[in-house]
Design a protein around this motif. Sequence first.
Motif, PDB file in Angstrom:
ATOM      1  N   THR A  36       0.876  -1.252   0.095  1.00 38.78           N
ATOM      2  CA  THR A  36      -0.174  -0.007  -0.155  1.00 38.78           C
ATOM      3  C   THR A  36       0.998   1.301  -0.020  1.00 38.78           C
ATOM      4  OG1 THR A  36       0.039   0.066   2.497  1.00 38.78           O
ATOM      5  CG2 THR A  36      -1.944  -1.131   1.358  1.00 38.78           C
ATOM      6  N   ARG A  37       2.143   1.326   0.173  1.00 35.26           N
ATOM      7  CA  ARG A  37       2.832   2.312   0.498  1.00 35.26           C
ATOM      8  C   ARG A  37       2.798   3.167   1.595  1.00 35.26           C
ATOM      9  NH1 ARG A  37       2.005   3.176  -5.077  1.00 35.26           N
ATOM     10  NH2 ARG A  37       2.194   5.230  -4.757  1.00 35.26           N
ATOM     11  N   LEU A  38       2.060   2.482   2.636  1.00 32.76           N
ATOM     12  CA  LEU A  38       1.711   3.256   3.684  1.00 32.76           C
ATOM     13  C   LEU A  38       2.431   2.908   4.922  1.00 32.76           C
ATOM     14  CD1 LEU A  38      -2.333   2.398   3.482  1.00 32.76           C
ATOM     15  CD2 LEU A  38      -1.186   4.955   3.270  1.00 32.76           C
ATOM     16  N   SER A  39       2.961   4.024   5.586  1.00 30.19           N
ATOM     17  CA  SER A  39       3.654   3.431   6.913  1.00 30.19           C
ATOM     18  C   SER A  39       3.046   2.748   7.986  1.00 30.19           C
ATOM     19  CB  SER A  39       4.323   4.825   7.404  1.00 30.19           C
ATOM     20  OG  SER A  39       3.310   5.625   8.177  1.00 30.19           O
ATOM     21  N   LYS A  40       3.730   2.096   8.610  1.00 29.91           N
ATOM     22  CA  LYS A  40       3.236   1.364   9.901  1.00 29.91           C
ATOM     23  C   LYS A  40       2.562   2.246  10.826  1.00 29.91           C
ATOM     24  CE  LYS A  40       5.956  -2.452  10.004  1.00 29.91           C
ATOM     25  NZ  LYS A  40       6.849  -3.547  10.675  1.00 29.91           N
ATOM     26  N   GLY A  41       2.968   3.445  10.943  1.00 30.39           N
ATOM     27  CA  GLY A  41       2.432   4.582  11.663  1.00 30.39           C
ATOM     28  C   GLY A  41       1.253   5.008  11.227  1.00 30.39           C
ATOM     29  N   SER A  42       0.996   5.167   9.961  1.00 38.73           N
ATOM     30  CA  SER A  42      -0.257   5.589   9.244  1.00 38.73           C
ATOM     31  C   SER A  42      -1.360   4.417   9.435  1.00 38.73           C
ATOM     32  CB  SER A  42      -0.250   5.844   7.771  1.00 38.73           C
ATOM     33  OG  SER A  42       0.534   6.740   7.512  1.00 38.73           O
ATOM     34  N   LEU A  43      -0.903   3.420   9.301  1.00 40.11           N
ATOM     35  CA  LEU A  43      -1.867   2.052   9.484  1.00 40.11           C
ATOM     36  C   LEU A  43      -2.314   2.064  11.049  1.00 40.11           C
ATOM     37  CD1 LEU A  43      -0.133  -0.535   7.493  1.00 40.11           C
ATOM     38  CD2 LEU A  43      -2.176   0.514   6.797  1.00 40.11           C
ATOM     39  N   TYR A  44      -1.303   2.192  11.928  1.00 41.55           N
ATOM     40  CA  TYR A  44      -1.639   2.272  13.319  1.00 41.55           C
ATOM     41  C   TYR A  44      -2.721   3.439  13.784  1.00 41.55           C
ATOM     42  CZ  TYR A  44       0.607  -2.357  14.583  1.00 41.55           C
ATOM     43  OH  TYR A  44       0.758  -3.560  14.692  1.00 41.55           O
ATOM     44  N   TYR A  45      -2.175   4.406  13.067  1.00 44.90           N
ATOM     45  CA  TYR A  45      -3.198   5.637  13.380  1.00 44.90           C
ATOM     46  C   TYR A  45      -4.504   5.306  12.944  1.00 44.90           C
ATOM     47  CZ  TYR A  45      -5.238  10.154  12.728  1.00 44.90           C
ATOM     48  OH  TYR A  45      -5.922  11.246  12.724  1.00 44.90           O
ATOM     49  N   PHE A  46      -4.897   4.932  11.870  1.00 44.24           N
ATOM     50  CA  PHE A  46      -6.326   4.627  11.264  1.00 44.24           C
ATOM     51  C   PHE A  46      -6.767   3.195  11.967  1.00 44.24           C
ATOM     52  CE2 PHE A  46      -4.747   6.967   7.474  1.00 44.24           C
ATOM     53  CZ  PHE A  46      -5.749   7.975   7.853  1.00 44.24           C
ATOM     54  N   PHE A  47      -5.865   2.385  12.308  1.00 45.88           N
ATOM     55  CA  PHE A  47      -6.374   0.739  12.833  1.00 45.88           C
ATOM     56  C   PHE A  47      -5.426   0.553  13.991  1.00 45.88           C
ATOM     57  CE2 PHE A  47      -6.651   0.846   8.067  1.00 45.88           C
ATOM     58  CZ  PHE A  47      -7.983   0.995   7.954  1.00 45.88           C
ATOM     59  N   PRO A  48      -5.770   1.245  15.207  1.00 46.43           N
ATOM     60  CA  PRO A  48      -5.139   1.087  16.319  1.00 46.43           C
ATOM     61  C   PRO A  48      -5.284  -0.592  17.107  1.00 46.43           C
ATOM     62  CG  PRO A  48      -6.748   2.721  16.824  1.00 46.43           C
ATOM     63  CD  PRO A  48      -6.782   2.279  15.458  1.00 46.43           C
ATOM     64  N   GLY A  49      -5.938  -1.049  16.383  1.00 45.04           N
ATOM     65  CA  GLY A  49      -6.402  -2.623  16.908  1.00 45.04           C
ATOM     66  C   GLY A  49      -5.812  -3.339  16.101  1.00 45.04           C
ATOM     67  N   GLY A  50      -4.715  -2.731  14.956  1.00 44.62           N
ATOM     68  CA  GLY A  50      -4.007  -3.662  14.137  1.00 44.62           C
ATOM     69  C   GLY A  50      -4.858  -4.598  13.064  1.00 44.62           C
ATOM     70  N   LYS A  51      -4.313  -5.710  12.732  1.00 44.03           N
ATOM     71  CA  LYS A  51      -4.881  -6.568  11.392  1.00 44.03           C
ATOM     72  C   LYS A  51      -6.527  -7.028  11.528  1.00 44.03           C
ATOM     73  CE  LYS A  51      -3.294 -10.409   9.951  1.00 44.03           C
ATOM     74  NZ  LYS A  51      -2.326 -11.347   9.135  1.00 44.03           N
ATOM     75  N   ASP A  52      -6.699  -7.171  12.903  1.00 46.54           N
ATOM     76  CA  ASP A  52      -8.166  -7.434  13.215  1.00 46.54           C
ATOM     77  C   ASP A  52      -9.006  -6.423  12.692  1.00 46.54           C
ATOM     78  OD1 ASP A  52      -7.807  -9.831  13.699  1.00 46.54           O
ATOM     79  OD2 ASP A  52      -8.210  -9.755  16.037  1.00 46.54           O
ATOM     80  N   GLU A  53      -8.453  -5.119  13.410  1.00 44.23           N
ATOM     81  CA  GLU A  53      -9.462  -4.045  13.278  1.00 44.23           C
ATOM     82  C   GLU A  53      -9.241  -3.609  11.577  1.00 44.23           C
ATOM     83  OE1 GLU A  53      -9.982   0.635  14.361  1.00 44.23           O
ATOM     84  OE2 GLU A  53      -8.455  -0.442  15.480  1.00 44.23           O
ATOM     85  N   MET A  54      -8.458  -3.952  10.843  1.00 48.05           N
ATOM     86  CA  MET A  54      -8.368  -3.672   9.552  1.00 48.05           C
ATOM     87  C   MET A  54      -9.467  -4.498   8.748  1.00 48.05           C
ATOM     88  SD  MET A  54      -4.261  -3.358   8.514  1.00 48.05           S
ATOM     89  CE  MET A  54      -3.209  -2.790   9.579  1.00 48.05           C
ATOM     90  N   ALA A  55      -9.354  -5.828   9.209  1.00 49.49           N
ATOM     91  CA  ALA A  55     -10.214  -6.800   8.443  1.00 49.49           C
ATOM     92  C   ALA A  55     -11.693  -6.352   8.929  1.00 49.49           C
ATOM     93  CB  ALA A  55      -9.900  -8.102   8.942  1.00 49.49           C
ATOM     94  N   ALA A  56     -11.854  -5.888   9.965  1.00 47.81           N
ATOM     95  CA  ALA A  56     -13.367  -5.732  10.564  1.00 47.81           C
ATOM     96  C   ALA A  56     -13.969  -4.369   9.779  1.00 47.81           C
ATOM     97  CB  ALA A  56     -13.408  -5.374  12.197  1.00 47.81           C
ATOM     98  N   GLU A  57     -12.816  -3.586   9.430  1.00 46.55           N
ATOM     99  CA  GLU A  57     -13.317  -2.210   8.925  1.00 46.55           C
ATOM    100  C   GLU A  57     -13.714  -2.509   7.514  1.00 46.55           C
ATOM    101  OE1 GLU A  57     -13.553   1.093   9.815  1.00 46.55           O
ATOM    102  OE2 GLU A  57     -13.291   0.938  11.933  1.00 46.55           O
ATOM    103  N   ILE A  58     -12.912  -3.368   6.916  1.00 49.55           N
ATOM    104  CA  ILE A  58     -12.933  -3.629   5.502  1.00 49.55           C
ATOM    105  C   ILE A  58     -14.223  -4.499   5.072  1.00 49.55           C
ATOM    106  CG2 ILE A  58     -11.996  -5.394   3.399  1.00 49.55           C
ATOM    107  CD1 ILE A  58      -9.026  -4.542   4.796  1.00 49.55           C
ATOM    108  N   LEU A  59     -14.572  -5.318   6.226  1.00 53.17           N
ATOM    109  CA  LEU A  59     -15.870  -6.090   6.076  1.00 53.17           C
ATOM    110  C   LEU A  59     -17.192  -5.303   6.137  1.00 53.17           C
ATOM    111  CD1 LEU A  59     -14.789  -9.399   7.656  1.00 53.17           C
ATOM    112  CD2 LEU A  59     -15.281  -9.211   5.466  1.00 53.17           C
TER     113      LEU A  59
END
Length: 193
Positions: A36-59
């Motif tokens: 995605t060319r996004l930094s880890k900081g950006s990802l955690y900013y948007f999804f503090p819950g990590g990969k589970d939160e990413m998947a939940a938001e995507i779903l």
Amino acid sequence: MTRTVFEKSDVIPLVAEVFRELGYEGASLSKITARTRLSKGSLYYFFPGGKDEMAAEILAHIDQWFIKNIFEPLEKNEPLAAIDHMWQEVDTYFQSGRRICLIGAFALDETRDRFAAVIRQYFIRWIEALSAALVQTGISKETADKISEETIASIQGGLTLSRALNDESFFERTLANLSQRVSAYVSQSNSGH
């Protein structure tokens, strides 16, 4: 070089494509940042819950798209127009079979247990919405339920085979055949048979 994004809504589609390509387990944080060319900081900013939160938001994002573009039209609009609209939207969303159904993919792997309620509700809502539209055309509830289940199963199978065969025309043919079959049921029902 990292990407600059300002809204979570900009990030969700980018991360979703990584999950589509690699699956939940294969989408490590390092692979997500690389693709995605996004930094880890950006990802955690948007999804503090990590990969589970990413998947939940995507779903949730996918579910909202289907509610707006497929489920609600089937539930609220003139049934024949809504069913025709469904075929077009399904073809567009899944890019004529080039894009997998992420909810379907999550249903097949170990991710299913994590997001079972969301996955189940997505398929139930689609089946029920299509069935309700078919009932409005004069088809019996029992037959409409059967047609709806077969249709959604065939769409999912068509996506899988189209991808496995690397042949997007397979998915297009699947949708065309399903559309003809559903139209035949409606015509048969309306002719009093």
